[in-house]
Motif scaffolding. Structure first.
Motif, PDB file in Angstrom:
ATOM      1  N   PRO A   1     -44.429 -88.378  44.960  1.00 38.84           N
ATOM      2  CA  PRO A   1     -45.983 -88.718  44.944  1.00 38.84           C
ATOM      3  C   PRO A   1     -46.365 -88.329  43.617  1.00 38.84           C
ATOM      4  O   PRO A   1     -46.136 -87.170  43.086  1.00 38.84           O
TER       5      PRO A   1
ATOM      6  N   TYR B   1     -50.813 -88.553  56.110  1.00 43.92           N
ATOM      7  CA  TYR B   1     -51.133 -89.946  56.394  1.00 43.92           C
ATOM      8  C   TYR B   1     -51.668 -90.062  57.800  1.00 43.92           C
ATOM      9  O   TYR B   1     -50.681 -90.245  58.673  1.00 43.92           O
TER      10      TYR B   1
ATOM     11  N   PHE C   1     -51.095 -97.992  48.314  1.00 44.16           N
ATOM     12  CA  PHE C   1     -50.316 -97.176  47.335  1.00 44.16           C
ATOM     13  C   PHE C   1     -49.461 -98.145  46.547  1.00 44.16           C
ATOM     14  O   PHE C   1     -48.949 -99.243  46.981  1.00 44.16           O
TER      15      PHE C   1
ATOM     16  N   GLU D   1     -51.493 -93.224  44.837  1.00 37.14           N
ATOM     17  CA  GLU D   1     -52.418 -93.893  45.835  1.00 37.14           C
ATOM     18  C   GLU D   1     -53.395 -94.743  45.263  1.00 37.14           C
ATOM     19  O   GLU D   1     -53.959 -94.503  44.039  1.00 37.14           O
ATOM     20  N   THR D   2     -53.940 -95.664  45.602  1.00 38.33           N
ATOM     21  CA  THR D   2     -54.817 -96.737  45.432  1.00 38.33           C
ATOM     22  C   THR D   2     -55.949 -96.646  46.433  1.00 38.33           C
ATOM     23  O   THR D   2     -55.756 -96.255  47.485  1.00 38.33           O
TER      24      THR D   2
ATOM     25  N   LEU E   1     -44.802 -89.601  53.583  1.00 38.12           N
ATOM     26  CA  LEU E   1     -46.553 -89.888  53.775  1.00 38.12           C
ATOM     27  C   LEU E   1     -46.732 -89.680  55.329  1.00 38.12           C
ATOM     28  O   LEU E   1     -47.964 -88.795  55.689  1.00 38.12           O
TER      29      LEU E   1
END
Length: 262
Positions: free
Chosen positions: A26, A89, A58, A53-54, A83
């Motif tokens: 990550p 997540y 991702f 991450e967006t 994740l």
């Protein structure tokens, strides 16, 4: 010196030391490509996945020990597994955005992960004699190519008994060579050789199944398929053809987590 988290998971298996191992890193932001390549070479696994991450998922990239790859199934599954199980997540589906394969999704249902990938139908080709020689001289009954060479054999035993000349295969102008046959206890079996990418034999290859699933769906006249990749580590996939997409479902198990210093 920068500290990065690193995880490793075995994909397409529920047993430790089975399936295909992938490293997962990550990132808070992208690091230089040469550094990602060095990390992948140091890990010396078939693939190391890096993600950032967006706002809507991702961004994801994969590296073999030799180069950045255009598509990788097992490292995507491993990333999703990390994740969901290690990084908190909480949603049922993950959207991964990639440079060369578009948006890929992974859905979790209990312990099963389902990957939604592009279908890659193969096209008929003539097989170079060098490949036949490197695979022990046995001539396939059908030969195709997309990104990889795709060779169909008469029986599972033909595929299982292969002992390739990896030095010779490393000189072939392709990412890898897929060999496949109808399975005895499943719909089809396969193996995948990619010494030119730094991987003599990839234990379980999601990207190869982007070719395998449409081929066998057509041959067997069914859209839901059960497959084994019969490497020494062995992997199991539940597959489905859905138009121009393929679904691949499998399990994963975490092997390690730690830090690297770069």
């Amino acid at each position: 010196m920068k500290t990065l988290k690193i995880y490793q998971a075995d994909a397409f298996t529920d047993k430790l030391f089975g399936g295909n191992p992938a490293a997962v890193c990550p990132l808070d932001e992208w690091i230089p490509v040469p550094l990602m390549q060095k990390i992948a070479a140091e890990n010396n696994l078939a693939e190391t996945a890096f993600f950032v991450e967006t706002t809507n998922g991702f961004d994801l990239r994969w590296f073999t020990p030799e180069f950045e790859i255009d598509l990788c199934g097992h490292a995507t599954l491993a990333t999703a597994h990390i994740l969901f199980t290690q990084l908190g997540y909480a949603h049922p589906i993950i959207h991964f955005h990639t440079q060369k394969a578009g948006t890929l999704t992974v859905t979790k249902n209990d312990n099963l992960y389902t990957l939604d990938f592009p279908s890659r139908p193969v096209e008929t080709t003539t097989i170079p004699s060098e490949i036949i020689a490197a695979l022990g001289g046995k001539i396939p009954k059908e030969t195709y190519r997309s990104r990889d060479y795709f060779l169909v054999y008469d029986s599972e035993e033909d595929v299982a008994s292969m002992s390739p000349d990896f030095n010779a295969l490393s000189k072939i102008d392709a990412v890898g060579i897929i060999v496949t046959a109808k399975g005895r206890d499943c719909d089809f079996v396969s193996r995948f050789f990619a010494p030119g990418a730094g991987i003599n034999e990839d234990p379980v290859t999601g990207s190869a199944h982007c070719n395998l699933i449409p081929y066998w769906a057509d041959k067997l006249n069914k859209t839901e398929l059960h497959a084994f990749q019969i490497s020494a580590r062995r992997g199991e996939l539940r597959c489905e053809l859905k138009g121009d997409r393929v679904l691949m479902s499998g399990q994963a198990i975490t092997y390690l987590k730690g830090e690297i210093f770069v």
